[in-house]
Design a protein around this motif. Structure first.
Motif, PDB file in Angstrom:
ATOM      1  N   PRO A 199      -5.466   4.659   2.099  1.00 37.44           N
ATOM      2  CA  PRO A 199      -5.608   3.395   1.374  1.00 37.44           C
ATOM      3  C   PRO A 199      -4.258   2.852   0.921  1.00 37.44           C
ATOM      4  O   PRO A 199      -3.460   3.571   0.317  1.00 37.44           O
ATOM      5  CB  PRO A 199      -6.488   3.766   0.182  1.00 37.44           C
ATOM      6  N   HIS A 204      -5.892  -2.592   9.946  1.00 34.17           N
ATOM      7  CA  HIS A 204      -6.751  -2.315   8.803  1.00 34.17           C
ATOM      8  C   HIS A 204      -8.179  -2.148   9.313  1.00 34.17           C
ATOM      9  O   HIS A 204      -8.505  -2.584  10.423  1.00 34.17           O
ATOM     10  CB  HIS A 204      -6.671  -3.439   7.774  1.00 34.17           C
ATOM     11  N   ARG A 248      -1.596   0.198  -1.131  1.00 28.53           N
ATOM     12  CA  ARG A 248      -1.490  -0.041  -2.575  1.00 28.53           C
ATOM     13  C   ARG A 248      -1.203  -1.499  -2.942  1.00 28.53           C
ATOM     14  O   ARG A 248      -0.757  -1.779  -4.047  1.00 28.53           O
ATOM     15  CB  ARG A 248      -0.382   0.857  -3.158  1.00 28.53           C
ATOM     16  N   HIS A 249      -1.475  -2.413  -2.015  1.00 27.41           N
ATOM     17  CA  HIS A 249      -1.135  -3.807  -2.314  1.00 27.41           C
ATOM     18  C   HIS A 249      -2.363  -4.708  -2.381  1.00 27.41           C
ATOM     19  O   HIS A 249      -2.271  -5.908  -2.174  1.00 27.41           O
ATOM     20  CB  HIS A 249      -0.143  -4.344  -1.274  1.00 27.41           C
ATOM     21  N   LEU A 250      -3.541  -4.147  -2.688  1.00 27.75           N
ATOM     22  CA  LEU A 250      -4.759  -4.947  -2.764  1.00 27.75           C
ATOM     23  C   LEU A 250      -4.637  -6.070  -3.787  1.00 27.75           C
ATOM     24  O   LEU A 250      -4.958  -7.233  -3.482  1.00 27.75           O
ATOM     25  CB  LEU A 250      -5.948  -4.059  -3.119  1.00 27.75           C
ATOM     26  N   SER A 257      -8.814   0.064  -1.915  1.00 23.90           N
ATOM     27  CA  SER A 257      -7.949  -0.909  -1.234  1.00 23.90           C
ATOM     28  C   SER A 257      -8.717  -1.823  -0.289  1.00 23.90           C
ATOM     29  O   SER A 257      -8.176  -2.257   0.727  1.00 23.90           O
ATOM     30  CB  SER A 257      -6.867  -0.163  -0.434  1.00 23.90           C
ATOM     31  N   GLU A 267     -10.591  -2.861   4.684  1.00 23.75           N
ATOM     32  CA  GLU A 267      -9.847  -1.838   3.960  1.00 23.75           C
ATOM     33  C   GLU A 267      -8.387  -1.869   4.396  1.00 23.75           C
ATOM     34  O   GLU A 267      -8.072  -1.699   5.578  1.00 23.75           O
ATOM     35  CB  GLU A 267     -10.418  -0.447   4.184  1.00 23.75           C
TER      36      GLU A 267
END
Length: 449
Positions: free
Chosen positions: A396, A376, A398-400, A420, A388
């Motif tokens: 980016p 990351h 999708r599990h932020l 993200s 990020e």
């Protein structure tokens, strides 16, 4: 005498401390009541219901203690309930709470303005206008810029990915997420948006950040000034020295310097939005200082008064020149907020928080980068750090939300930015041990995903 809930009464080794799995029963009851009476036009990251704060620690209504990694969205730079700030608020509140600065005079506001002009990175004589928030600072800045040119330069340039607020002028300059502008057209006219040189997601597909910055400058010159508007129609270029809500994005140094050169050559004001980046967050008083660039005007708020609603516009004296009656407000420069702001600046100076933020921020970034090994993107300056989350294609992830919620469950109150990015912005007073404990929790959560 320290306030009852000063953070030094909390054993750092016992934070975080989870008595019940959040949200607990008291939290759930307050959330239910909140939903019944408050307009739900804002987004809560997770069900944290705060009872009190101790420096870099937050306690919820069920007795859970959290490491505060967001400082109320980069506001409580001196921590929660710092004794000097609380005492300054108490002393001023016993004198008078309000007496509109735009109609009369009082010394505490003058003292604060004198202090602000002494730390602002602008040469020569400077002046201040006090506001109540970041978005109001941006609104006032737009009027100041257009007024300086007597309406002869109607355009304001801003950047994609920027967040400048949600009231009408600031919303028109914002280009962070469609939801901020959806339903609210027509927006303020004569706003031009141009690409921001994102080092990871360069809009020009350049791999080198400095090259991306050069392309961004060339875009302004070739595609805006030569095809859309003449530069002598542009009053100001407004930029966040580090994009906040856009994902804690640090631009290339050469880009910022080139932008300053371009604006000077064309007689355009360089305006910086330091609402989130100001007051020590990056290890300097203002983030623009990292780039060796001197702006003409600065908009600030958030950490200026350690949590009391306040903002300010600081600029060259000749620029801060609207005619009498052209701009004013009722609560700007509120005496209690001004006293809190003076105490905030004093704490930052006396406790060496600029140096602490710079050193600790470097340590946090190094620890994260070593463990994540490029998986990351880790970036930032001082205690304004973004992680990020990227997928296998370096897009980016999708599990932020899941990462933030899992961190919250383990006692780390951290929030996101952009699509993200995990946003790390603790109070500047956070001790190294507690800060690194937060890093451990975050890394454990990321590795488990």
């Amino acid at each position: 005498m320290p306030p009852k809930w000063h953070w030094t009464q909390v054993d750092p080794d016992k934070v975080p401390s989870m008595r019940v799995e959040p949200p607990g029963p008291k939290a759930l009851e307050i959330i239910r009541r909140d939903e019944a009476v408050l307009m739900q036009s804002f987004v809560r990251w997770y069900p944290l219901v705060v009872a009190r704060g101790y420096g870099p620690v937050v306690e919820d209504v069920d007795g859970n203690l959290y490491i505060d990694y967001n400082a109320g969205i980069a506001v409580t730079a001196t921590g929660h309930a710092h004794p000097k700030v609380v005492e300054a608020i108490r002393r001023q509140s016993e004198l008078f709470l309000h007496y509109s600065l735009t109609d009369f005079y009082y010394e505490v506001a003058v003292k604060l303005a004198e202090k602000l002009v002494s730390i602002a990175p602008i040469s020569g004589q400077k002046k201040v206008f006090f506001t109540n928030s970041g978005t109001e600072s941006i609104e006032g800045l737009v009027k100041i810029a257009r007024g300086y040119f007597k309406g002869q330069r109607p355009y304001i340039m801003a950047f994609y990915g920027a967040f400048h607020g949600r009231t009408y002028a600031s919303m028109s300059l914002t280009a962070s997420k469609p939801v901020h502008r959806k339903y609210f057209s027509p927006v303020m006219p004569n706003v031009i948006h141009v690409p921001y040189p994102h080092p990871v997601h360069c809009p020009f597909k350049a791999r080198d950040p400095e090259e991306c910055g050069q392309y961004a400058l060339e875009f302004i010159d070739e595609w805006v000034f030569k095809r859309l508007v003449s530069p002598d129609e542009v009053a100001a270029v407004l930029i966040e020295p580090i994009q906040g809500e856009g994902g804690y994005v640090v631009p290339p140094r050469g880009f910022m310097q080139g932008l300053r050169k371009m604006t000077k050559e064309n007689g355009i004001l360089l305006a910086v939005d330091e609402v989130q980046t100001g007051f020590g967050r990056t290890g300097r008083w203002f983030a623009v200082e990292h780039f060796g660039v001197e702006p003409d005007v600065i908009a600030t708020a958030k950490a200026i008064a350690s949590g009391l609603p306040m903002g300010a516009i600081i600029g060259r004296a000749d620029v801060m020149s609207l005619p009498k009656g052209a701009h004013a407000n009722t609560f700007g420069g509120n005496p209690v907020a001004a006293a809190a702001s003076l105490a905030t600046i004093e704490v930052i100076e006396e406790e060496g928080l600029l140096e602490h933020a710079a050193k600790l921020g470097d340590g946090i970034k190094k620890a994260l980068a070593e463990e994540l090994k490029g998986r990351h993107d880790v970036r930032g300056l001082g205690l304004m750090i973004g992680v990020e989350l990227l997928d296998e294609g370096r897009k980016p992830a999708r599990h932020l939300d899941e990462v933030l919620t899992r961190s919250f469950k383990r006692g780390l109150a951290v929030i996101g930015a952009g699509l993200s990015t995990v946003r790390i912005a603790p109070p500047l007073v956070i001790p190294e041990g507690m800060a690194m404990r937060g890093v451990e929790i975050l890394l454990d959560v990321l590795k488990a995903h």
